[in-house]
Scaffold this active site. Structure first.
Site: not given
Length: 508
Positions: A79, A166, A190
């Site tokens: 990420k 996210s 998330s």
């Protein structure tokens, strides 16, 4: 080259590499080709194919010498909230924001270093091969991955729908079989929510289990790193490598290294092959099953719970009475911490700077107006307000008191159960743009994930079947502090009895 390499998860690839049935270079070549074929998903923000192939060759050479652990040569993507050493990886670190577009970090985040080649002053890493950086909501603020400055990510199960956020790029990449595993971060859900929306497995460990060093900060008392992969077995292997005390992180838990794969396999007392969960008490908070819960989500979760009962678990009714308060508490504390953390992005030392300005104050204003997206600006303003003179006691201080009460509610529940279960989200993934004009509606979708985050407890999402529009539904499992092994054991037992985690979206 074998044409089924993308179907193998972390554990499967580890076994294939150990048996010399395939090389890391072959695996990386196959996945790089898939990444090129599915660029339209928007999952990746940056790739460095030549660097990845070179790292794969090094992993193959290490294995040929009898070196390297279980994860050596297995591909992964990170990420883009974790910084990566640009000189070594060739990958910029942006946090999904224009404010950091093109930022070249001089070091690796601890999580990246531990999963990758390691560093001289941090010890050897697991030797995984980084394929690229994954799209995410800007500074990890969002529940849909529509807030990225570089465009939204599409859910591979239905490209008209969001993948969750996210960590939406991470979830979509794993679900689409572009990578066997990815890192994510969970501040208010998330990891768990996008894992649920995309039909993959993800775990947020206890706060402090994974180092936050090198993770671009959103809300420091809530942010926690975790793995996302196909199965609980895969997540256990990854968590074992990426966790552990880090002196660089003042919030890192001082605990000895844990072998989560071994803990996951450890049989329960009195259990049998057909009833591996014998004696496990699973608490069902009545607040997690309200009348407003979508029928398709509730049905899939109940079916998964029935499977757990067949495996020997006992379902127990419990209560988390302050569940609804988790939303206002979170959306006071998290923006307050964000307003403080994001104060460093002013255009002076690094990151975006406005091209034209009259003076220093004007530069600050224009730089932040240009560099931050609407959602980030919204949360900064909320956070600055609740921390301002005259409002701190009324909002922030009260929210912190309620946060402690929410944590106490969980401890009361754990007196009568071992694991807490329920849905991850009230609905399946919504369509892209559907909640764009109503941010509060998106905030409300976090109601089942926020309580565990506020309490700092471990939680995970396990695929539980399909709901409306043939979209995935996740079962949420929440454990007591540092009880990741029990969560992984429970999820693994369910996945040995079902195939929800092995299903792939059509066309992938």
């Amino acid at each position: 080259m074998r044409d089924d390499l993308h179907t193998l998860g972390v554990a499967g690839l580890s076994r294939a590499l150990a048996a010399r049935a395939v090389s890391s270079v072959e695996v990386v070549q196959a996945l790089l080709a898939r990444m090129r074929d599915h660029e339209a998903l928007g999952a990746f923000l940056a790739t460095a194919p030549e660097r990845a192939l070179a790292a794969a060759a090094q992993a193959d050479a290490a294995r040929s010498r009898g070196e390297g652990g279980a994860l050596a040569g297995v591909p992964i993507a990170h990420k883009d909230i974790f910084v990566t050493d640009f000189a070594r990886s060739g990958l910029p670190s942006t946090a999904g924001s224009k404010m950091l577009a093109g930022y070249a970090s001089p070091f690796d985040a601890t999580v990246v270093a531990r999963l990758g080649p390691g560093e001289p002053d941090r010890g050897p890493g697991a030797g995984m091969v980084t394929l690229g950086k994954l799209n995410c909501d800007e500074f990890a603020m969002g529940s849909s991955n529509e807030n990225s400055a570089f465009g939204p990510v599409h859910n591979p199960w239905d490209r008209a729908r969001v993948p969750g956020g996210s960590s939406g790029g991470s979830a979509a990449a794993v679900a689409a079989r572009l990578v066997p595993a990815a890192t994510g971060t969970d501040t208010g859900g998330s990891i768990r929510q996008p894992a649920s929306f995309c039909g993959v497995t993800g775990i947020k460990p206890t706060y402090g289990v994974c180092s936050r060093y090198g993770m671009v900060a959103f809300a420091s008392s809530l942010d926690q790193a975790g793995p996302m992969a196909r199965s609980a077995e895969d997540c256990a292997l990854l968590l074992s490598a990426m966790s552990g005390f880090d002196a660089r992180d003042s919030t890192s838990a001082q605990r000895p290294p844990q072998d989560y794969a071994a803990l996951m396999q450890q049989p329960r007392e009195g259990a049998s092959a057909t009833r591996p969960l014998q004696g496990l008490r699973i608490g069902l908070p009545r607040e997690f099953f309200p009348a407003a819960l979508a029928a398709d989500v509730g049905g899939a979760v109940r079916s998964a719970l029935a499977e757990l009962e067949k495996l020997g678990a006992t379902l127990v009714d419990v209560s988390l009475p302050r569940t609804e308060l988790a939303i206002p508490v979170y959306y006071i504390i998290a923006p307050a911490e964000a307003s403080s953390n994001l104060g460093r992005f002013d255009g002076v030392k690094f990151g975006h700077r406005a091209a034209r300005y009259a003076d220093l104050e004007d530069m600050y204003k224009k730089t932040r107006a240009e560099g931050f997206g609407a959602e980030v600006q919204r949360r900064i303003m909320i956070g600055t307000y609740v921390l301002s003179h005259g409002y701190y006691d009324a909002y922030y201080l009260q929210a912190q008191k309620l946060r402690r009460m929410i944590a106490d509610d969980f401890q009361a529940c754990f007196k009568s159960c071992d694991v807490i279960a329920g849905p991850v989200a009230p609905t399946v993934a919504w369509k892209i743009g559907e909640q764009g004009d109503d941010p509060v509606k998106a905030y409300l979708a976090d109601i089942f994930t926020l309580p565990a985050s506020l309490a700092g407890l471990p939680g995970m999402s396990v695929p539980a079947g399909l709901g409306a529009h043939a979209m995935p539904v996740g079962l949420q499992l929440i454990g007591n502090y540092f009880d990741e092994g029990r969560l992984l054991h429970t999820a693994h037992a369910l996945q040995q009895a079902t195939d929800f985690h092995a299903r792939a979206p059509a066309g992938f």
